[in-house]
Design an enzyme around this catalytic site. Structure first.
Site, PDB file in Angstrom:
ATOM      1  N   THR A 170       0.824  -1.205   0.000  1.00 48.73           N
ATOM      2  CA  THR A 170       0.000   0.000   0.000  1.00 48.73           C
ATOM      3  C   THR A 170       0.859   1.256   0.000  1.00 48.73           C
ATOM      4  O   THR A 170       2.079   1.202   0.214  1.00 48.73           O
ATOM      5  CB  THR A 170      -0.931   0.032   1.224  1.00 48.73           C
ATOM      6  OG1 THR A 170      -0.159   0.280   2.401  1.00 48.73           O
ATOM      7  CG2 THR A 170      -1.684  -1.278   1.384  1.00 48.73           C
ATOM      8  N   CYS A 171       0.215   2.386  -0.191  1.00 51.54           N
ATOM      9  CA  CYS A 171       0.936   3.663  -0.246  1.00 51.54           C
ATOM     10  C   CYS A 171       1.154   4.287   1.125  1.00 51.54           C
ATOM     11  O   CYS A 171       1.718   5.385   1.222  1.00 51.54           O
ATOM     12  CB  CYS A 171       0.169   4.649  -1.129  1.00 51.54           C
ATOM     13  SG  CYS A 171       0.109   4.166  -2.862  1.00 51.54           S
TER      14      CYS A 171
END
EC number: 4.1.1.17
Length: 397
Positions: A322-323
């Site tokens: 994920t970011c």
């Protein structure tokens, strides 16, 4: 669910884009059989640790027929297990959940830790005469890696009045506590049982059951607790010392110890930067505890042909897909120096809480699923012989 002898054999025929949750059903059955054979009372499974239907079936087939549930969703899931007895042990429940549990699902065992909560149970069951009520008492978590004190539990000062009131309504009355998750010292249970014994004597209220909760440990690279036989010896010793031991049933609620070994996750390395590996599962997937609870997990390279990479080893950190910068797993994960993009890693001991804590943040969180027949990477039960299961449904995946 397709069956393979090990992760590398699966990868000889597949190059998955998604992470893979790998179930080892024999590990579930072995742990359950050990607890049923060695705990001096009734074994409840803490459903929150892993509510996958094949896991629940394996537990039931191995002799665990009672389940600690904390929500209507868990009740609905476990009720599908033939003959399952449900214990609604969440100390705080909505009125609607209490009513539905009692009327629609046949739940008769409820925990409480205050006069308000006891009043809710009595009101929503219309002062039923078939209730088993467990008072949750506060317990110091001095020997566990994840303390659970503070949120639930009546104090020693509050408990006598609560026991007396509940005794007037309950068909069966019990006391329950929790020493904390991953309790690494057997004495944690003995100390808590001693406290319960003193409470019973001082309150003058006899109880029919004592539920010692969960907290039984699994093995991890950062936590190698003593054998579970020592925990049982401590529990037996402390229970035998109770002045009220006669006609008092002992219960426990293992979760982690029953299912930690049952699953691993196979991830792909999408990038390497120094000693940081970027993989396709992480903190918002099956590796929550590695990011937020300080847990270390065993890891190995399972890329076909690269399982035994020569050279030295490196202590890696991992980043999930994920970011979010919180998607960081400090580990360290000890792996060969030569690990690089495209390699697959197997990370073990995620059977407890890995599956249930995952989510779909950033569009990730989908897993492929397979069954493996090899041994877990770490085990508390490696020398335990698995007995043939009487119920063939328990091995139907």
């Amino acid at each position: 669910m397709n069956v393979f002898p090990n992760a590398a054999e699966y990868l000889r025929h597949h190059r998955p884009e998604r992470p893979i949750l790998a179930l080892r059903p024999h590990a579930v059955a072995r742990a359950a059989q050990w607890f049923v054979a060695n705990f001096p009372g009734r074994v409840l499974y803490a459903t929150k640790a892993n509510d996958m239907r094949p896991v629940l079936d394996m537990l039931a087939g191995a002799g665990v027929r009672s389940f600690d549930v904390a929500s209507l969703a868990e009740i609905e899931r476990v009720r599908a297990i033939d003959g399952a007895e449900l214990f609604f042990m969440n100390p705080i429940k909505s009125r609607g959940a209490i009513a539905r549990a009692y009327r629609d699902f046949g739940v008769r065992c409820f925990a409480f830790d205050s006069h308000d909560e006891l009043g809710k149970v009595l009101a929503e069951t219309d002062d039923a005469d078939d209730l088993t009520l467990f008072l949750r008492i506060a317990c110091p978590n001095t020997h566990s890696l994840i303390p659970l004190e503070g949120k639930y539990g009546a104090s020693v000062e509050e408990a006598p009045a609560l026991l007396l009131r509940a005794r007037q309504h309950a068909t069966r009355l019990g006391i329950t506590f929790h020493v904390g998750s991953q309790a690494v010292v057997p004495a944690a249970f003995g100390e808590a049982l001693t406290q319960v014994g003193q409470l019973i004597v001082s309150s003058g209220v006899l109880v029919d059951a004592i539920d010692i909760g969960g907290g039984f440990p699994a093995r991890y690279p950062h936590s190698d607790p003593p054998g579970l036989d020592l925990y049982m010896e401590e529990i037996v010793r402390a229970a035998d010392a109770l002045a009220v031991k006669h006609n008092c049933e002992l219960l426990c609620e293992p979760g982690r110890a029953l299912v930690a070994e049952s699953e691993s996750v196979i991830v792909r390395v999408d990038a390497r930067r120094g000693n940081a590996l970027y993989v396709n599962d992480g903190a918002f997937g099956s590796l929550f505890d590695a990011a937020f609870s300080g847990f270390r997990f065993p890891a190995r390279c399972v890329t076909p042909g690269r399982e035994d990479l020569g050279g030295g080893e490196t202590a890696y950190v991992l980043y999930g897909p994920t970011c979010d910068s919180a998607d960081y797993l400090p580990g360290p994960f000890i792996l060969p120096d030569a690990i690089g993009e495209g390699d697959y890693l197997e990370i073990g001991q995620v059977g407890a809480y890995g599956r249930v804590l995952g989510n779909r943040f950033n569009g990730f969180g989908d897993f492929e699923e397979i069954t493996l027949t090899d041994e877990p990477m770490l085990s508390m039960f490696a020398d335990t012989e698995l007995q043939a299961l009487d119920d063939p449904r328990s091995v139907s995946l």
